[in-house]
Design a protein around this motif. Sequence first.
Motif, PDB file in Angstrom:
ATOM      1  N   LYS A  23       0.797  -1.226   0.000  1.00  0.00           N
ATOM      2  CA  LYS A  23       0.000   0.000   0.000  1.00  0.00           C
ATOM      3  C   LYS A  23       0.831   1.279   0.000  1.00  0.00           C
ATOM      4  N   GLY A  24       2.017   1.206   0.618  1.00  0.00           N
ATOM      5  CA  GLY A  24       2.768   2.439   0.861  1.00  0.00           C
ATOM      6  C   GLY A  24       2.415   3.000   2.231  1.00  0.00           C
ATOM      7  N   GLY A  29      -3.987   2.847   6.264  1.00  0.00           N
ATOM      8  CA  GLY A  29      -4.640   3.415   7.436  1.00  0.00           C
ATOM      9  C   GLY A  29      -4.515   2.541   8.667  1.00  0.00           C
ATOM     10  N   VAL A  30      -4.854   3.114   9.817  1.00  0.00           N
ATOM     11  CA  VAL A  30      -4.746   2.402  11.088  1.00  0.00           C
ATOM     12  C   VAL A  30      -5.678   1.191  11.119  1.00  0.00           C
ATOM     13  N   CYS A 102      10.419  -2.772  -5.321  1.00  0.00           N
ATOM     14  CA  CYS A 102      11.183  -2.972  -4.081  1.00  0.00           C
ATOM     15  C   CYS A 102      10.625  -2.053  -2.996  1.00  0.00           C
ATOM     16  N   LEU A 103      10.411  -2.596  -1.800  1.00  0.00           N
ATOM     17  CA  LEU A 103       9.895  -1.771  -0.708  1.00  0.00           C
ATOM     18  C   LEU A 103      10.783  -0.559  -0.466  1.00  0.00           C
ATOM     19  N   VAL A 108      11.792   5.288  -0.858  1.00  0.00           N
ATOM     20  CA  VAL A 108      12.589   6.451  -1.245  1.00  0.00           C
ATOM     21  C   VAL A 108      11.727   7.439  -2.035  1.00  0.00           C
ATOM     22  N   ILE A 109      10.955   6.904  -2.981  1.00  0.00           N
ATOM     23  CA  ILE A 109      10.110   7.755  -3.827  1.00  0.00           C
ATOM     24  C   ILE A 109       9.028   8.440  -2.987  1.00  0.00           C
ATOM     25  N   GLU A 110       8.335   7.667  -2.143  1.00  0.00           N
ATOM     26  CA  GLU A 110       7.263   8.250  -1.331  1.00  0.00           C
ATOM     27  C   GLU A 110       7.814   9.238  -0.310  1.00  0.00           C
TER      28      GLU A 110
END
Length: 198
Positions: A23-24, A29-30, A102-103, A108-110
């Motif tokens: 999801k990123g 969400g929580v 890759c996570l 890095v991008i986010e």
Amino acid sequence: MARAKNYDREKAVEAAMLAFWKKGYGALGVREIESETSINRFALQTDFGGKQGLFLEALQKYLEISDETALKPLQSGGLTALISFFRQLAHGEAEDPRDGGCLMVNTVIENANLGIDDVSELTARHYSNMQRMFELALGWAQEEGELAHDFDLSSAAKMLLTFAMGVEVYVRMNGTVSAASAQVEFLVSQIESWRLKK
């Protein structure tokens, strides 16, 4: 009186790793964290310091796995280990989480927008270590006579790091690990061209 934990921390962190991977950070969400990991809101805050703390622990778990499985063989494997590393980037299983990239690259991008300092430090340390491992593999190859004595180990290691990160972006864009197969095989041919003929 302290509340008893109703979850296995290690399994929960691994589940969180997969959830953040899919999801990123921003989109998870929580409620989804509770559903995916069995960590309730109270435990999320008290045991991890909140969502960000869990994210950092999940990233650290990912790095531990990466260090032991993908990077460790590079320490003394020369060109063969490098080729194996890159071929593995384009080889996946059914429903492989790596189909989403890759996570660490995704993070890095986010994080360019999030700006979480602890995340920046962790990702920078990871990619510095990856570059060092590439250089160790190349150095080993040089010592074994696979590479010329004047081969530029540092520049090659930086190029390999850039390629590895780029492959993961391409994989994410296409939604499947195998999307990068042709690019990886082209790189393999370049690595083989560095090998001294005996």
